[in-house]
Scaffold this active site. Structure first.
Site, PDB file in Angstrom:
ATOM      1  N   LYS A   9      45.410  42.998  41.075  1.00 11.15           N
ATOM      2  CA  LYS A   9      46.003  41.596  40.593  1.00 11.15           C
ATOM      3  C   LYS A   9      47.646  41.700  41.217  1.00 11.15           C
ATOM      4  O   LYS A   9      48.164  42.879  41.066  1.00 11.15           O
ATOM      5  CB  LYS A   9      45.876  41.201  39.332  1.00 11.15           C
ATOM      6  CG  LYS A   9      46.132  42.503  38.411  1.00 11.15           C
ATOM      7  CD  LYS A   9      45.867  42.066  36.816  1.00 11.15           C
ATOM      8  CE  LYS A   9      44.189  41.997  36.744  1.00 11.15           C
ATOM      9  NZ  LYS A   9      43.780  40.964  36.262  1.00 11.15           N
ATOM     10  N   ARG A  10      48.469  40.803  41.169  1.00 10.79           N
ATOM     11  CA  ARG A  10      50.105  40.772  41.372  1.00 10.79           C
ATOM     12  C   ARG A  10      50.428  41.892  40.140  1.00 10.79           C
ATOM     13  O   ARG A  10      49.942  41.824  38.994  1.00 10.79           O
ATOM     14  CB  ARG A  10      50.579  39.654  41.142  1.00 10.79           C
ATOM     15  CG  ARG A  10      50.191  38.244  42.058  1.00 10.79           C
ATOM     16  CD  ARG A  10      50.473  38.809  43.547  1.00 10.79           C
ATOM     17  NE  ARG A  10      51.961  39.197  43.717  1.00 10.79           N
ATOM     18  CZ  ARG A  10      52.822  38.189  43.956  1.00 10.79           C
ATOM     19  NH1 ARG A  10      52.344  37.157  44.592  1.00 10.79           N
ATOM     20  NH2 ARG A  10      54.181  38.740  44.084  1.00 10.79           N
TER      21      ARG A  10
ATOM     22  N   LYS B  49      35.380  37.598  39.199  1.00 16.70           N
ATOM     23  CA  LYS B  49      34.594  38.328  40.184  1.00 16.70           C
ATOM     24  C   LYS B  49      34.177  39.751  39.853  1.00 16.70           C
ATOM     25  O   LYS B  49      33.111  40.122  40.340  1.00 16.70           O
ATOM     26  CB  LYS B  49      35.745  38.457  41.175  1.00 16.70           C
ATOM     27  CG  LYS B  49      36.294  37.100  41.560  1.00 16.70           C
ATOM     28  CD  LYS B  49      37.827  37.282  42.553  1.00 16.70           C
ATOM     29  CE  LYS B  49      38.461  36.259  42.722  1.00 16.70           C
ATOM     30  NZ  LYS B  49      39.985  36.424  43.100  1.00 16.70           N
TER      31      LYS B  49
END
Ligand SMILES: *Cc1c(COP(=O)(O)O)cnc(C)c1O
Length: 829
Positions: A564-565, A676
C-alpha cells in the site's frame, strides 16, 4: 521467447493479402491480419511488442462492436446516466481484463499459442495506466468495471495525464522517482475525439451588467485552454454493455498560437503553448498534506469544466425542460478534488444558460453526491481565497453567494449560534481566508457518503458533526468493494477454476455465491488442492521477487505482505518493529521455535514526504542486514518490492498468506487491499479500522487476527496524556528494537540516519501510537506464527475467508450507489 512454430504463417502473410485457412480459428486469423495491417509487420519481423499490439487490436475489435451498440442504445432509450468525476483512475493494464470480460480469453490464448506465443508473455508488454496514486484511484477503476457489468449507464470523467504516477526504483536502499512515460508507445485503448473539445477559461475579471430582474455577470479578459476528449472503452463482464471513460487533455488554442505568431515571436508561441498544455502533463502524487499548488487547482477546474459542458451538451441533444435535469443526470464527486463542479454547474446554468439562481440551485443539489475518503485534517483540501479569486474570479463570487444563502439557512435553523456559523462556513476566515472544498461539496450535494461503516459513523460524529445536525439524513454509508473480475479471476486463474469446478461460475457476477464453499473448509482433500494453488501462486511470486530484487525466498515460509502507499498512519514501521523483534529473537538463539517468514513490503512514498521515504530506506537497510546474516538462514527474509502498481498487485495478492492491515484505529477510511487479500485466501492481521471491522463481521472472529486499540481507546489515550516512554521502559524487546534504530545498528556508516524515526516515536509523541499497540501486535503475530505451523487449520480459515467476503464485491457497492444515491436503473439490451 520462442519463435513462431508455424513457419508457413510467414509465407502466407508475406503475400500481404491474408488468406483464410481452414485450420486457423478466427482469432488466430485476426491476430495475423492485425500484425500486417495495423502494425505493418510480418511474423518474421514481429517483435513481442508487435504481437502485443495485434492481440490488443484483435480484442479491441470485439470491444468496439459492443461499445458502439451501447452508445446507440443509450441514445435511443435516453436513460438516466451517472457521471463519476475523479481526478484519478488507476486502471492498470487493459488487454487481459478486456479479453476476460468479453469471454474470449481462451480463444485469444489458443490463437496466440497456435502462432507460437504465450498470452502471459505478450500481456507483459502493456504499460499500466497508472493514472492514480492508490486506493482512491483504484476504487474508481473497480467502480467502472462494476457499472459496466451491471449495465448501468455510467461514464467516468478524468484527466489524461501524459505522465502517470512516477515509477519507483530503489537505489542504495532509497526511493528514486522516475517519470512514467506510459504513452511512449501508441495507446491502443484510447480514441482521440477532436470533435469533442471545449474551451476552459482561467483568470480575467468579472463585470456586472443590468438584467430585467437584477444583475448578470460576464467573465471577461480570461485566458482559454482547449480540453480535448480521449475515450477509453470499459467492457462489462458477461454482458454487451461497454461504457466510456472520457479523459481530458489540454491543448493550446489556435487563437493563442495566432496571437503570438502575429507578434512575430515563434519561440514564445511554442513556449506558451507548452505552459498551457502542462495542465494535463502530470498526476500529482498525494503528499503528507494537501498543498496549494496553483497547477493542481487548474487541473481540477479544467477537467470539471470540460466534463460539465459535455454533460450539459448531451442533455441538450434533445429538447427538454431544465427541470428534467436531475431525472437525467447524477454526478458523483470522488472526494473533494472535483468539488468545484458544484460552482461550475451553477456557472453554466446561470451565466451561460440564463436560469434563475434559485431555480438552478434547486437542480444542482438534486444532482450531486459526494464521497468522503478521509478524516485526516491535513488531507482536507482548502484553497486560498486569493489564488481562487485570481484563477476563477466568477466562481469565487458564486461560492460566496452559495455560502451566504447557506449561512442564512443555518442561522434561521440555529439562531444566534455564531460559533456554528464560523465552523461550517465554506470560507475559513481564521486561516488567512481559505475555501473549504469539503464544505462546498457537502452543501452542494443531496447525499454524502463515507466508505465503510466505521468511517461513515465517524464522519457523523466528528468531521461533519455540525453538518449532520444541519442536514439530518444527508450522511450515509456505502462500504467500498473491489471487482472480482480483476482481483480474483484475472489475478488468480487457478483458484478461479477450482471455485468454478465446485460451485459453478455464478460467483463472478454474484460474489455472495462464494458462501457455497463454506462446507468445503472441512474437506481435507479440498484443503489440499486449495493449499497447492496457494503454493503455486507463492512460487510464481518468489520467482518474480528473485528476478526483481535478487533475494531468494523460501516458498514454504509464511508470506507476510504489506502493500500500500507508504504512510505513517498505515504503520509500515510497526510491521518493521516486529521484523526486528523476530531478528533479535533469532540472534539470541531462539531460531528453532520460529516459524519461517518472508516479510514483503511494497508501496510508493509521495516525493515530498520525507518521513515516508526514510521508512522505505530503513526497510531496505534492515533487509540488507537480515538477509545476509548467516544466523538467520531462511527463517526470516525481508523484501521491498519496487514500483508497487496494479500489475504488481495482481501478482502479490494471490501469493500472500498474511495480510497486514495495521493502521491506527480511526485513520484508514476503508482500505480495499484488505478485501483483495482475503478474497485470495490470505488471513488478516489488523486493527479495528476501516473495512477491517466489516471483514471481521463477515469472516468471523476466529478467522481473523485483530489487535490493538480501538478508535475510542485511541481517543481516550490521547485525551489522557499518552506517553510513549512508558511503553519503551515497560517492554524490553521494544526498547531493544528502538535503541537499535536510534543508534544506527542497521546503518553503521551513518549512525544518525534513523534518529528522526526514534525521535518521532519518543520525543514527538508517537502520533500514530505504534508503541501503544506494539505489545498487542507482537502477541498477535506470535499467534499467527503458531497457527501457521498447523497447515490444515490455517487452510481451513483461509478457505472461510474466501467463502465469506462476497460482500466486498464492488458490484454490491455500485448497486447501493445506484439505488440509494443515483436513483438509476440498469439498461439491459
Ligand atoms: C488496492 C490497491 C491499493 C489500495 O490499497 P490499500 O491497502 O487499501 O491502501 C493501492 N494501490 C494499488 C495498486 C491497489 O491495487
Amino acid at each position: 521467447m520462442t519463435t513462431p512454430k508455424a513457419k508457413s504463417v510467414s509465407k502466407k502473410t508475406a503475400g500481404i493479402k491474408p488468406t483464410i485457412t481452414t485450420e486457423q480459428t478466427p482469432i488466430a486469423q485476426a491476430l495475423q491480419n492485425h500484425l500486417i495491417f495495423s502494425s505493418g509487420k510480418t511474423s518474421a519481423s514481429a517483435t513481442k511488442r508487435d504481437w502485443y499490439a495485434s492481440t490488443a487490436y484483435t480484442v479491441r475489435d470485439h470491444v468496439i462492436e459492443r461499445w458502439v451498440k451501447t452508445v446507440e442504445g443509450y441514445r435511443e432509450h435516453d436513460p438516466k446516466r451517472v457521471y463519476y468525476l475523479s481526478l484519478e483512475f488507476l486502471i492498470g493494464r487493459m488487454l487481459s481484463n478486456a479479453a476476460l470480460n468479453l469471454g474470449i480469453n481462451d480463444e485469444v490464448r489458443d490463437g496466440l499459442s497456435d502462432l507460437g506465443y504465450q498470452l502471459e508473455n505478450v500481456v507483459e508488454m502493456e504499460s499500466d495506466a497508472a493514472l492514480g496514486n492508490g486506493g482512491l484511484g483504484r476504487l474508481a477503476a473497480c467502480f467502472l468495471d462494476s457499472m459496466a457489468t451491471l449495465d448501468i449507464p455510467g461514464t467516468g470523467y478524468g484527466i489524461r495525464y501524459e505522465y502517470g504516477m512516477f515509477r519507483q526504483t530503489i537505489e542504495k536502499g532509497q526511493q528514486v522517482e522516475n517519470p512514467d512515460n506510459w504513452l511512449r508507445y501508441v495507446n491502443i485503448w484510447e480514441f482521440q475525439r477532436p470533435e469533442h473539445t471545449y474551451m476552459v477559461q482561467f483568470f480575467g475579471k468579472v463585470v456586472e451588467y443590468p438584467t430585467k430582474n437584477g444583475v448578470g455577470y460576464h467573465w471577461v479578459e480570461s485566458e482559454s485552454v482547449v480540453a480535448m476528449a480521449y475515450d477509453i472503452p470499459i467492457p462489462g463482464y458477461d454482458t454487451h454493455t461497454v461504457n466510456n471513460l472520457r479523459l481530458w487533455s489540454a491543448k493550446a488554442t489556435r487563437e493563442f498560437d495566432l496571437r503570438q505568431f502575429n507578434d512575430g515571436n515563434y519561440e514564445k508561441a511554442v513556449e506558451g503553448r507548452n505552459a498551457t498544455e502542462n495542465i494535463s502533463k502530470v498526476l500529482y502524487p498525494n503528499d503528507a498534506s494537501a498543498s496549494g499548488r496553483e497547477l493542481r487547482l487548474k487541473q481540477q477546474y479544467f477537467f470539471v469544466s470540460a466534463s460539465i459542458q459535455d454533460i450539459l451538451r448531451r442533455f441538450l441533444l434533445k429538447r427538454r425542460e431544465w427541470n428534467e435535469l436531475p431525472d437525467k443526470i447524477a454526478i458523483q464527486l470522488n472526494d473533494t478534488h472535483p468539488a468545484i463542479a458544484v460552482a461550475e454547474l451553477m456557472y453554466q446554468l446561470v451565466d451561460v444558460h440564463r436560469l434563475e439562481w434559485a431555480h438552478a440551485w434547486k437542480l444542482v443539489v438534486k444532482i450531486f453526491g459526494y464521497t468522503n475518503h478521509t478524516l485526516m485534517p491535513e488531507a482536507l483540501e482548502t484553497w486560498s481565497v486569493e489564488l481562487f479569486g485570481r484563477l476563477l474570479p466568477r466562481h469565487l463570487g458564486i461560492i460566496y453567494q452559495i455560502n451566504h444563502e447557506f449561512l442564512q439557512m443555518v442561522n434561521h435553523k440555529f439562531p444566534g449560534d455564531t460559533d456554528l456559523l464560523t465552523r461550517v462556513s465554506i470560507i475559513d476566515e481564521s486561516n488567512g481566508r481559505r475555501v473549504r472544498m469539503a464544505h462546498l461539496a457537502v452543501v452542494g450535494s443531496h447525499t454524502v457518503n463515507g466508505v465503510a461503516a466505521l468511517h461513515s459513523q465517524l464522519l457523523k460524529t466528528t468531521l461533519f458533526a455540525d453538518f449532520n445536525r444541519i442536514y439530518p439524513g444527508k450522511f450515509v454509508n456505502i462500504t467500498n468493494g473491489i471487482t472480482p473480475r480483476r482481483w480474483l479471476n484475472q489475478c488468480n486463474p487457478q483458484l478461479t477454476s477450482l471455485l468454478e469446478k465446485v460451485i459453478g461460475a455464478g460467483f463472478q457476477k454474484d460474489l455472495s455465491d462464494l458462501s457455497d464453499i463454506v462446507p468445503l473448509a472441512e474437506d481435507k482433500a479440498f484443503r489440499k488442492v486449495f493449499r497447492e494453488i496457494k503454493r503455486a501462486n507463492k512460487l510464481r511470486l518468489a520467482q518474480r521477487l528473485e528476478k526483481v530484487t535478487g533475494v531468494t525466498v523460501n516458498p514454504d515460509s509464511l508470506f507476510d505482505v504489506q502493500i500500500k502507499r507508504i504512510h505513517e498512519y498505515k504503520r509500515q514501521l510497526l510491521n518493521l518493529l516486529h521484523v526486528i523483534t523476530l531478528y533479535n529473537r533469532i540472534r539470541s538463539g531462539n531460531a528453532d521455535s520460529i516459524t519461517p517468514r518472508t516479510v514483503i513490503f511494497g508501496g510508493k512514498a509521495a516525493p515530498g514526504y520525507w518521513m515516508a521515504k526514510l521508512i522505505i530506506r530503513l526497510i531496505n537497510d534492515v533487509a540488507a542486514i537480515v538477509n545476509e546474516d548467516p544466523a538467520v538462514g531462511d527463517k526470516l527474509k525481508v523484501v521491498f518490492y519496487p514500483n508497487y502498481e496494479v500489475s504488481a498487485a495482481e501478482l502479490l495478492f494471490p501469493g500472500s498468506d498474511l495480510s497486514e492491515q495495521i493502521s491506527t484505529a480511526g485513520t484508514e477510511a476503508s482500505g480495499t487491499g484488505n478485501m483483495k487479500m482475503a478474497l485470495n485466501g490470505a488471513l488478516t492481521i489488523g486493527t479495528l479500522d476501516g473495512a477491517n471491522v466489516e471483514i471481521k463481521e463477515e469472516v468471523g472472529d476466529e478467522n481473523i487476527f485483530i489487535f490493538g486499540l480501538t478508535t475510542d481507546e485511541v481517543a481516550e489515550k490521547k485525551a489522557s496524556g499518552y506517553n510513549p516512554w512508558d511503553y519503551y521502559h515497560a517492554n524490553a524487546e521494544l526498547k531493544q528494537v528502538l535503541d537499535m534504530i536510534a543508534t544506527g545498528f542497521f546503518c553503521v556508516d551513518e549512525p544518525d540516519r534513523y534518529k528522526a524515526i526514534f525521535d518521532n516515536l519518543l520525543q514527538k509523541g508517537d502520533h500514530y501510537l505504534l508503541l501503544a499497540d506494539y505489545e498487542s501486535y507482537i502477541a498477535t503475530q506470535d499467534a499467527v506464527s503458531a497457527l501457521y505451523k498447523d497447515q490444515e487449520e490455517w487452510s481451513r480459515r483461509a478457505i472461510l475467508n474466501v467463502a465469506r467476503v462476497g460482500k466486498f464485491s464492488s458490484d454490491r457497492t455500485i448497486g447501493e450507489y445506484a439505488s440509494k444515491i443515483w436513483k438509476i436503473q440498469a439498461l439491459k439490451r
